[in-house]
Every structure is written in C-alpha cells, then in structure tokens.
Scaffold this motif. Structure first.
Motif, PDB file in Angstrom:
ATOM      1  N   CYS A 100       0.654  -1.366   0.014  1.00  9.71           N
ATOM      2  CA  CYS A 100      -0.169   0.099   0.086  1.00  9.71           C
ATOM      3  C   CYS A 100       0.883   1.259  -0.122  1.00  9.71           C
ATOM      4  O   CYS A 100       0.476   2.192  -0.753  1.00  9.71           O
ATOM      5  CB  CYS A 100      -1.006   0.090   1.323  1.00  9.71           C
ATOM      6  N   ASN A 101       1.741   1.286   0.665  1.00  7.71           N
ATOM      7  CA  ASN A 101       3.041   2.401   0.668  1.00  7.71           C
ATOM      8  C   ASN A 101       3.486   2.685  -0.792  1.00  7.71           C
ATOM      9  O   ASN A 101       3.512   3.794  -1.239  1.00  7.71           O
ATOM     10  CB  ASN A 101       4.191   2.165   1.725  1.00  7.71           C
ATOM     11  N   ARG A 102       3.972   1.476  -1.397  1.00  7.40           N
ATOM     12  CA  ARG A 102       4.227   1.774  -2.720  1.00  7.40           C
ATOM     13  C   ARG A 102       3.279   2.178  -3.445  1.00  7.40           C
ATOM     14  O   ARG A 102       3.548   3.163  -4.559  1.00  7.40           O
ATOM     15  CB  ARG A 102       4.976   0.235  -3.351  1.00  7.40           C
ATOM     16  N   GLY A 103       2.047   1.724  -3.470  1.00  7.48           N
ATOM     17  CA  GLY A 103       0.856   2.279  -4.228  1.00  7.48           C
ATOM     18  C   GLY A 103       0.679   3.699  -4.027  1.00  7.48           C
ATOM     19  O   GLY A 103       0.476   4.386  -5.197  1.00  7.48           O
ATOM     20  N   LEU A 104       0.593   3.991  -2.931  1.00 14.28           N
ATOM     21  CA  LEU A 104       0.589   5.737  -2.661  1.00 14.28           C
ATOM     22  C   LEU A 104       1.669   6.394  -3.237  1.00 14.28           C
ATOM     23  O   LEU A 104       1.472   7.435  -3.959  1.00 14.28           O
ATOM     24  CB  LEU A 104       0.440   6.075  -1.303  1.00 14.28           C
ATOM     25  N   GLY A 105       2.947   5.888  -3.183  1.00 14.53           N
ATOM     26  CA  GLY A 105       4.013   6.516  -3.713  1.00 14.53           C
ATOM     27  C   GLY A 105       3.948   6.519  -5.305  1.00 14.53           C
ATOM     28  O   GLY A 105       4.470   7.420  -5.761  1.00 14.53           O
ATOM     29  N   PHE A 106       3.554   5.394  -5.750  1.00 15.39           N
ATOM     30  CA  PHE A 106       3.703   5.401  -7.293  1.00 15.39           C
ATOM     31  C   PHE A 106       2.561   6.305  -8.001  1.00 15.39           C
ATOM     32  O   PHE A 106       2.878   6.957  -9.005  1.00 15.39           O
ATOM     33  CB  PHE A 106       3.326   4.028  -7.828  1.00 15.39           C
ATOM     34  N   LEU A 107       1.475   6.719  -7.056  1.00 18.61           N
ATOM     35  CA  LEU A 107       0.637   7.696  -7.357  1.00 18.61           C
ATOM     36  C   LEU A 107       0.890   9.007  -7.048  1.00 18.61           C
ATOM     37  O   LEU A 107       0.261   9.971  -7.191  1.00 18.61           O
ATOM     38  CB  LEU A 107      -0.845   7.120  -6.963  1.00 18.61           C
ATOM     39  N   GLY A 108       2.188   9.190  -6.511  1.00 17.47           N
ATOM     40  CA  GLY A 108       2.891  10.522  -6.278  1.00 17.47           C
ATOM     41  C   GLY A 108       2.056  11.158  -4.811  1.00 17.47           C
ATOM     42  O   GLY A 108       1.949  12.389  -4.798  1.00 17.47           O
ATOM     43  N   ASP A 109       1.485  10.287  -4.061  1.00 20.91           N
ATOM     44  CA  ASP A 109       0.669  10.600  -2.672  1.00 20.91           C
ATOM     45  C   ASP A 109      -0.439  11.521  -3.043  1.00 20.91           C
ATOM     46  O   ASP A 109      -0.480  12.886  -2.685  1.00 20.91           O
ATOM     47  CB  ASP A 109       1.702  11.054  -1.903  1.00 20.91           C
ATOM     48  N   ASN A 110      -0.753  11.546  -4.425  1.00 20.91           N
ATOM     49  CA  ASN A 110      -1.940  12.487  -5.092  1.00 20.91           C
ATOM     50  C   ASN A 110      -3.285  12.006  -4.865  1.00 20.91           C
ATOM     51  O   ASN A 110      -3.744  10.840  -5.488  1.00 20.91           O
ATOM     52  CB  ASN A 110      -1.547  12.720  -6.407  1.00 20.91           C
ATOM     53  N   VAL A 111      -4.039  12.828  -4.293  1.00 23.14           N
ATOM     54  CA  VAL A 111      -5.428  12.337  -4.127  1.00 23.14           C
ATOM     55  C   VAL A 111      -6.364  12.119  -5.358  1.00 23.14           C
ATOM     56  O   VAL A 111      -6.851  11.122  -5.577  1.00 23.14           O
ATOM     57  CB  VAL A 111      -6.130  13.091  -2.869  1.00 23.14           C
ATOM     58  N   ASP A 112      -6.071  13.059  -5.988  1.00 25.10           N
ATOM     59  CA  ASP A 112      -6.767  13.119  -7.473  1.00 25.10           C
ATOM     60  C   ASP A 112      -6.590  11.827  -8.201  1.00 25.10           C
ATOM     61  O   ASP A 112      -7.180  11.162  -8.812  1.00 25.10           O
ATOM     62  CB  ASP A 112      -6.509  14.381  -8.319  1.00 25.10           C
ATOM     63  N   ARG A 113      -5.267  11.420  -8.327  1.00 24.16           N
ATOM     64  CA  ARG A 113      -4.753  10.463  -9.092  1.00 24.16           C
ATOM     65  C   ARG A 113      -5.113   9.113  -8.189  1.00 24.16           C
ATOM     66  O   ARG A 113      -5.888   8.150  -9.187  1.00 24.16           O
ATOM     67  CB  ARG A 113      -3.320  10.218  -9.029  1.00 24.16           C
ATOM     68  N   LEU A 114      -5.266   9.005  -7.011  1.00 26.65           N
ATOM     69  CA  LEU A 114      -5.996   7.805  -6.299  1.00 26.65           C
ATOM     70  C   LEU A 114      -7.546   7.874  -6.650  1.00 26.65           C
ATOM     71  O   LEU A 114      -7.825   6.756  -6.858  1.00 26.65           O
ATOM     72  CB  LEU A 114      -5.772   8.139  -4.801  1.00 26.65           C
ATOM     73  N   ILE A 115      -8.346   8.815  -6.538  1.00 25.66           N
ATOM     74  CA  ILE A 115      -9.418   8.730  -7.059  1.00 25.66           C
ATOM     75  C   ILE A 115      -9.727   8.243  -8.485  1.00 25.66           C
ATOM     76  O   ILE A 115     -10.718   7.418  -8.691  1.00 25.66           O
ATOM     77  CB  ILE A 115     -10.202  10.017  -6.588  1.00 25.66           C
ATOM     78  N   ARG A 116      -8.939   8.858  -9.254  1.00 21.50           N
ATOM     79  CA  ARG A 116      -9.147   8.524 -10.888  1.00 21.50           C
ATOM     80  C   ARG A 116      -8.777   6.993 -11.012  1.00 21.50           C
ATOM     81  O   ARG A 116      -9.497   6.414 -11.576  1.00 21.50           O
ATOM     82  CB  ARG A 116      -8.333   9.187 -11.740  1.00 21.50           C
ATOM     83  N   ALA A 117      -7.609   6.552 -10.215  1.00 23.04           N
ATOM     84  CA  ALA A 117      -7.363   5.042 -10.285  1.00 23.04           C
ATOM     85  C   ALA A 117      -8.469   4.107  -9.847  1.00 23.04           C
ATOM     86  O   ALA A 117      -8.938   3.163 -10.275  1.00 23.04           O
ATOM     87  CB  ALA A 117      -6.142   4.718  -9.130  1.00 23.04           C
ATOM     88  N   ALA A 118      -9.188   4.781  -8.606  1.00 20.39           N
ATOM     89  CA  ALA A 118     -10.389   3.822  -8.016  1.00 20.39           C
ATOM     90  C   ALA A 118     -11.702   3.937  -9.079  1.00 20.39           C
ATOM     91  O   ALA A 118     -12.223   2.839  -9.414  1.00 20.39           O
ATOM     92  CB  ALA A 118     -10.755   4.596  -6.655  1.00 20.39           C
ATOM     93  N   ASP A 119     -11.709   5.060  -9.605  1.00 25.11           N
ATOM     94  CA  ASP A 119     -12.896   5.014 -10.599  1.00 25.11           C
ATOM     95  C   ASP A 119     -12.490   4.453 -12.000  1.00 25.11           C
ATOM     96  O   ASP A 119     -13.449   3.702 -12.479  1.00 25.11           O
ATOM     97  CB  ASP A 119     -13.060   6.728 -11.140  1.00 25.11           C
ATOM     98  N   TYR A 120     -11.447   4.317 -12.516  1.00 29.11           N
ATOM     99  CA  TYR A 120     -11.032   3.510 -13.381  1.00 29.11           C
ATOM    100  C   TYR A 120     -11.367   1.861 -13.094  1.00 29.11           C
ATOM    101  O   TYR A 120     -11.943   1.239 -13.842  1.00 29.11           O
ATOM    102  CB  TYR A 120      -9.358   3.555 -13.744  1.00 29.11           C
ATOM    103  N   LEU A 121     -10.911   1.543 -11.951  1.00 31.66           N
ATOM    104  CA  LEU A 121     -11.187   0.167 -11.574  1.00 31.66           C
ATOM    105  C   LEU A 121     -12.534  -0.032 -11.425  1.00 31.66           C
ATOM    106  O   LEU A 121     -13.200  -1.326 -12.014  1.00 31.66           O
ATOM    107  CB  LEU A 121     -10.545  -0.392 -10.471  1.00 31.66           C
ATOM    108  N   LYS A 122     -13.490   0.813 -10.977  1.00 28.11           N
ATOM    109  CA  LYS A 122     -14.937   0.619 -10.809  1.00 28.11           C
ATOM    110  C   LYS A 122     -15.330   0.222 -12.308  1.00 28.11           C
ATOM    111  O   LYS A 122     -16.538  -0.507 -12.514  1.00 28.11           O
ATOM    112  CB  LYS A 122     -15.510   1.850 -10.120  1.00 28.11           C
ATOM    113  N   LYS A 123     -15.039   1.316 -13.458  1.00 31.44           N
ATOM    114  CA  LYS A 123     -15.466   0.862 -14.622  1.00 31.44           C
ATOM    115  C   LYS A 123     -15.095  -0.137 -15.503  1.00 31.44           C
ATOM    116  O   LYS A 123     -15.893  -0.737 -16.072  1.00 31.44           O
ATOM    117  CB  LYS A 123     -14.967   2.234 -15.347  1.00 31.44           C
ATOM    118  N   LYS A 124     -13.833  -0.593 -15.009  1.00 30.93           N
ATOM    119  CA  LYS A 124     -13.331  -1.887 -15.500  1.00 30.93           C
ATOM    120  C   LYS A 124     -13.534  -3.314 -15.204  1.00 30.93           C
ATOM    121  O   LYS A 124     -13.474  -4.246 -15.874  1.00 30.93           O
ATOM    122  CB  LYS A 124     -11.603  -1.643 -15.864  1.00 30.93           C
TER     123      LYS A 124
END
Length: 130
Positions: A100-124
């Motif tokens: 989980c720490n790596r996941g947040l780091g790979f997303l740049g600790d960026n909330v907007d990127r994290l939300i877009r990643a969650a939205d992407y998974l929900k759609k796919k």
C-alpha cells in the motif's frame, strides 16, 4: 565511453547513473540518488524514534491485512510495516504495509490520481475486489 544520466525523483537533478544505488536484488538504479536516499533514511529514522513501533495487533488501514498476512513483502531488513510520512513536511502519517505504501508512492501521494485510479477500476472490473 560516455556515462549515462538519470533524473533523480527526489532532487530532480540530472545525475550520472553512478550517483544511484542499485535497486534491491535488481540490476537497475533506484529512482532517487544516493544523497536523496540518505536524507530519506535520516527522516525515517527520526520519525521512528519519535513514534515508536506500530501496535502488535496493527492492521494496514488501506488493505486491512495484519502482520502475518503481509509478512515477507518488505524484505528482512525493513520489517513488515512502512513508516508512511509526508515527504514535504516530514511528518508521520501512519503505518502501512509495503504494498500500500508503494501504491501511494507510485501515485505521487496525489489524492486526485488515487480517485481516478479507483474510478478506473470501478468502470473496468466493477466493484473492486475485497
């Protein structure tokens, strides 16, 4: 022969590849130069001294796995839990598993990127796996 250069994810400088340590068990340079890695290690050590260790029954607040479920994911030297911290303010945020720490780091600790990643998974894939 000319030396290769790489941009450090920490200081953003273009530096010779020799300024970077090799990634654990791999044959490629880390993302941060040796100086930035050293500075980060000092920050982690200071925080760990201030906050101590996670409780024995700690569960990762993101994936909800306990220590026995994440054992071996972070390497023998660093232990099961990551000291998550704000890289700008150098303040402690909590204890996370390495995945989980790596996941947040790979997303740049960026909330907007994290939300877009969650939205992407929900759609796919529909509702994310639990």
């Amino acid at each position: 022969m000319t030396e290769e250069y790489k941009i450090c994810n920490g200081c953003k400088q273009s530096l010779p590849v020799s300024s970077f340590s090799k990634s654990n068990g791999a044959n490629y340079p880390r993302s941060k130069c040796k100086v930035c890695e050293g500075n980060l290690a000092k920050v982690r050590k200071k925080i760990k001294k201030e906050v101590g260790s996670p409780p024995v029954d700690h569960v990762c607040p993101i994936c909800l796995r306990n220590e026995s479920e994440i054992k071996g994911r972070g390497g023998k030297k660093v232990g099961s839990w990551c000291c998550d911290h704000n890289h700008t303010t150098e303040t402690f945020r909590g204890w996370l598993c390495h995945d989980c720490n790596r996941g947040l780091g790979f997303l740049g600790d960026n909330v907007d990127r994290l939300i877009r990643a969650a939205d992407y998974l929900k759609k796919k894939i529909g509702r994310a796996h639990v």
